[in-house]
Design a protein around this motif. Structure first.
Motif, PDB file in Angstrom:
ATOM      1  N   PHE A  76       2.261   0.700  -5.379  1.00 27.44           N
ATOM      2  CA  PHE A  76       2.728  -0.543  -5.991  1.00 27.44           C
ATOM      3  C   PHE A  76       3.938  -1.141  -5.280  1.00 27.44           C
ATOM      4  N   GLY A  77       4.338  -0.581  -4.152  1.00 29.23           N
ATOM      5  CA  GLY A  77       5.451  -1.127  -3.396  1.00 29.23           C
ATOM      6  C   GLY A  77       6.795  -0.817  -4.044  1.00 29.23           C
ATOM      7  N   ASN A 268       7.620  -6.270  -8.519  1.00 30.87           N
ATOM      8  CA  ASN A 268       7.399  -5.328  -7.420  1.00 30.87           C
ATOM      9  C   ASN A 268       7.028  -6.099  -6.155  1.00 30.87           C
ATOM     10  N   THR A 270       4.739  -6.103  -3.144  1.00 34.79           N
ATOM     11  CA  THR A 270       3.464  -5.482  -2.765  1.00 34.79           C
ATOM     12  C   THR A 270       3.006  -5.887  -1.364  1.00 34.79           C
ATOM     13  N   THR A 273       0.731  -3.508   0.479  1.00 35.13           N
ATOM     14  CA  THR A 273      -0.274  -2.813  -0.330  1.00 35.13           C
ATOM     15  C   THR A 273      -1.514  -3.679  -0.522  1.00 35.13           C
ATOM     16  N   ASP A 276      -1.339  -7.133  -2.728  1.00 36.13           N
ATOM     17  CA  ASP A 276      -0.657  -8.354  -2.310  1.00 36.13           C
ATOM     18  C   ASP A 276      -1.531  -9.601  -2.474  1.00 36.13           C
ATOM     19  N   TYR A 302      -0.179  -5.243 -13.874  1.00 35.09           N
ATOM     20  CA  TYR A 302      -1.479  -4.873 -13.301  1.00 35.09           C
ATOM     21  C   TYR A 302      -2.349  -4.193 -14.355  1.00 35.09           C
TER      22      TYR A 302
END
Length: 444
Positions: A76-77, A268, A270, A273, A276, A302
């Motif tokens: 999830f960054g 977050n 992203t 990831t 994004d 999410y």
């Protein structure tokens, strides 16, 4: 044709006792049914389509906690939470005026006390930083609430910086000393009756924003909003003939607000990831395009969307039938959870429309229906979520027109935690999502 695990002729009384009543959607049993031979089938070869999307916003002003911290997550960054809140004077125990100081007193010090509420996520062994900033605008939402995407303008230079090691179970609170000149000025305004009510306090102090350290990679902590746990405390001395007495005046987060007075901004990064690409609520990421995983994370928004494209192929079976139960089984990715990043023990289940907007909760006679985790306490058992979807499946099979609906799964306390779940789906080599339906056929 579906694989048949069990075919029996049984009495309807025995059959009803063997099925979880909480998952029986509409079992229409009449005399003709009771007098018929019944064939019970367990079918598990339905296709299950799993994808991830992101809610545009989540209401965080209704949260019971302040969330603060930052950590790096490989899926999830960079996950970050900051808190915003305003303060009002607490009501003294003796019932005296809230903005009241006795005569012949002197200011000693001022501190912001943040009471742990025992929630944490990720690594509390790492050092963390709290930056305390004064707000430059009042805590008033543009609409009715604040969301995880909301923010307020604050002074870029923090009034205080506090470095600490989080101890949510070994200590009660975090004590942050604020500058003496700030405390003295606030104290003098109250003493001189220039601050007599909440509105006058806001003219001087609109509130605080708590920001994590920019380079932090530790944990996100929960701090209580309760006025007995979190407060701005002014320490002062009352002159006495023999020895001065120390007293305090507390400013707290209003426990009975007419409008939102605090919220968490949970975001977050992203950029590196799969997530994004999820730039609005209607954009979806198929599990097959994301390492055969569905992604859930509370706070950031999410969620996992589930569809059953082949569900109505059940009508290829001969005879009249009814759904007795339907269980969706999903397995969390191995090694994606531990004591510092635990799984939630249950999942919320709601119904989405074609725009990924929640239109319905799923309920049975006992109330809301949840997916439950199994296998956590059993040695060598597989840890899976078992999600009872019989009510939804039964409704889809009985609908006259094909409604464009689906299921959404997300964790409990979705607006005040950052817990995640990575669910194996698509063509994952270890485990794929499975829908198992118990189906009764009669009058063949």
């Amino acid at each position: 044709m579906k694989r048949i695990f069990l075919g029996l002729f049984i009495l309807i009384g025995i059959m009803a006792c063997s099925i979880d009543r909480g998952d029986i959607p509409t079992l229409e049993v009449g005399q003709d049914f009771a007098d018929s031979d019944v064939r019970l089938l367990v079918l598990d070869t339905f296709s299950v389509k799993v994808s991830t999307f992101k809610f545009d916003s989540i209401n965080t002003s209704s949260s019971d906690r302040l969330l603060l911290g930052q950590y790096e997550d490989e899926y999830f960054g960079t996950v970050t939470s900051s808190a915003f809140f305003e303060l009002v004077a607490a009501t003294p125990e003796d019932g005296s005026a809230r903005y009241n100081l006795p005569e012949d007193v002197s200011f000693d010090s001022i501190a912001l006390i943040l009471g742990y509420d025992r929630y944490f996520y990720s690594d509390t062994l790492q050092a963390s930083r709290i930056r305390v900033h004064e707000l430059k605008e009042e805590v008033i939402p543009e609409e009715n609430d604040f969301y995880n995407t909301s923010t307020l303008e604050f002074d870029s230079i923090p009034i205080a910086i506090h470095d600490y090691f989080p101890r949510p179970f070994k200590e009660d609170s975090v004590h942050i000393t604020l500058p003496l000149e700030f405390g003295q000025q606030l104290f003098d305004l109250i003493l001189e009756n220039e601050i007599n009510d909440d509105d006058e306090l806001r003219d001087f102090l609109k509130g605080f924003s708590l920001q994590p350290g920019e380079a932090d990679d530790g944990a996100i902590l929960g701090f209580s909003r309760d006025q007995a746990e979190t407060y701005l405390r002014i320490f002062y001395s009352v002159k006495d003939e023999f020895e001065d007495e120390e007293e305090v005046l507390d400013l707290v987060i209003n426990p009975f607000p007419a409008n939102p007075v605090a919220f968490n901004r949970i975001q977050n990064n992203t950029s590196s990831t799969f997530l994004d690409s999820l730039d609005d609520q209607e954009t979806e990421l198929l599990a097959e395009a994301a390492n055969d995983l569905g992604y859930i994370q509370s706070g950031t928004g999410y969620a996992v969307k589930v569809e059953f494209p082949s569900l109505k192929e059940i009508y290829q079976l001969e005879g009249t039938g009814t759904t007795l139960s339907a269980i969706l089984t999903l397995k969390p990715l191995d090694n994606s959870f531990d004591d510092s990043m635990p799984l939630r023990d249950s999942l919320n289940i709601n119904v989405l429309n074609q725009n990924n907007i929640i239109i319905q909760e799923i309920r049975n006679g006992d109330g809301l229906v949840y997916g439950r985790i199994t296998g956590e306490e059993e040695e060598f058992a597989e840890v899976v979520y078992e999600v009872p979807v019989g009510i939804y499946v039964d409704g889809k099979l009985k609908e006259i027109r094909n409604e464009d609906t689906s299921l959404v799964l997300f964790t409990q306390d979705y607006n005040q935690t950052v817990n995640r779940a990575l669910l194996q789906a698509g063509s994952h080599p270890d485990f794929q999502a499975e829908l198992r339906i118990t189906y009764a056929i009669y009058d063949e």
